[in-house]
Design a protein around this motif. Structure first.
Motif, PDB file in Angstrom:
ATOM      1  N   ILE A 129      44.567  39.646  40.806  1.00 29.82           N
ATOM      2  CA  ILE A 129      44.008  40.799  39.963  1.00 29.82           C
ATOM      3  C   ILE A 129      43.528  41.024  41.227  1.00 29.82           C
ATOM      4  O   ILE A 129      42.780  42.650  41.314  1.00 29.82           O
ATOM      5  N   GLY A 130      42.014  40.173  41.116  1.00 27.06           N
ATOM      6  CA  GLY A 130      41.402  41.491  42.365  1.00 27.06           C
ATOM      7  C   GLY A 130      40.063  41.834  42.256  1.00 27.06           C
ATOM      8  O   GLY A 130      39.976  42.960  41.913  1.00 27.06           O
ATOM      9  N   ASP A 131      39.586  41.138  40.193  1.00 25.56           N
ATOM     10  CA  ASP A 131      37.974  42.068  40.057  1.00 25.56           C
ATOM     11  C   ASP A 131      37.077  41.471  40.694  1.00 25.56           C
ATOM     12  O   ASP A 131      36.853  40.519  40.703  1.00 25.56           O
ATOM     13  N   PRO A 132      36.670  42.929  40.897  1.00 17.68           N
ATOM     14  CA  PRO A 132      35.248  43.058  41.917  1.00 17.68           C
ATOM     15  C   PRO A 132      34.381  42.085  41.508  1.00 17.68           C
ATOM     16  O   PRO A 132      33.391  41.327  42.563  1.00 17.68           O
ATOM     17  N   ARG A 133      34.406  41.896  39.967  1.00 19.78           N
ATOM     18  CA  ARG A 133      32.722  41.733  39.346  1.00 19.78           C
ATOM     19  C   ARG A 133      33.186  40.121  38.923  1.00 19.78           C
ATOM     20  O   ARG A 133      32.217  39.429  38.756  1.00 19.78           O
ATOM     21  N   PHE A 134      34.600  39.277  39.646  1.00 18.37           N
ATOM     22  CA  PHE A 134      34.546  38.305  39.187  1.00 18.37           C
ATOM     23  C   PHE A 134      33.921  36.680  39.870  1.00 18.37           C
ATOM     24  O   PHE A 134      34.329  37.402  40.901  1.00 18.37           O
ATOM     25  N   VAL A 151      42.238  29.656  36.231  1.00 20.70           N
ATOM     26  CA  VAL A 151      41.484  31.510  35.964  1.00 20.70           C
ATOM     27  C   VAL A 151      41.216  32.288  37.123  1.00 20.70           C
ATOM     28  O   VAL A 151      41.011  33.280  37.690  1.00 20.70           O
ATOM     29  N   THR A 152      40.022  31.386  38.112  1.00 20.25           N
ATOM     30  CA  THR A 152      40.291  31.487  39.753  1.00 20.25           C
ATOM     31  C   THR A 152      41.535  32.324  40.348  1.00 20.25           C
ATOM     32  O   THR A 152      40.989  33.401  40.780  1.00 20.25           O
ATOM     33  N   MET A 153      42.463  31.725  39.884  1.00 19.86           N
ATOM     34  CA  MET A 153      43.347  32.104  41.109  1.00 19.86           C
ATOM     35  C   MET A 153      44.039  33.779  40.272  1.00 19.86           C
ATOM     36  O   MET A 153      43.846  34.654  41.486  1.00 19.86           O
TER      37      MET A 153
END
Length: 118
Positions: free
Chosen positions: A77-82, A69-71
């Motif tokens: 995807i590069g979600d800034p809130r993740f 999930v982290t990858m």
């Protein structure tokens, strides 16, 4: 040290002499403690060995899914809130916790040596 008149060995005496009854009691106490430690070690080892598949079935997939999930969400995807670094630390922490469990389990087990010649 021998007695010159009789030719027999002299009995050691003095403040440092330990009688045979005291030696026997110390040996019996030593065997009792040793036997109690073996029984306790066997019981702890049995509990840890029986719990190891459950721990492995929980922690290893948790670490793998957290890493996956982290990858995907953190880096591809590069979600800034993740929270990518927190999730990655969680995944590594799950693996380290499993390895610590295995290390703790190995403290109570005595495995055969593989370096002896046949």
């Amino acid at each position: 040290m021998t007695d010159l008149q009789t030719g027999r060995a002299a009995k050691p005496q003095g403040p440092g002499f330990v009688g045979s009854a005291v030696c026997w009691a110390g040996t019996a106490l030593g065997w009792a403690v040793f036997t109690a430690w073996l029984v306790l070690r066997c019981a702890i080892c049995a509990i840890l060995v029986l719990g190891e598949p459950v721990i492995r079935a929980v922690l290893v997939p948790l670490a793998f899914l957290g890493f996956l999930v982290t990858m995907i969400f953190g880096f591809l995807i590069g979600d800034p809130r993740f929270p990518r670094w927190g999730m990655l630390a969680f995944s590594v922490g799950a693996l380290v916790l499993y390895w610590c469990y295995l290390g703790f389990m190995s403290l109570f087990m005595s495995l055969p040596s593989h370096d002896r010649e046949r």
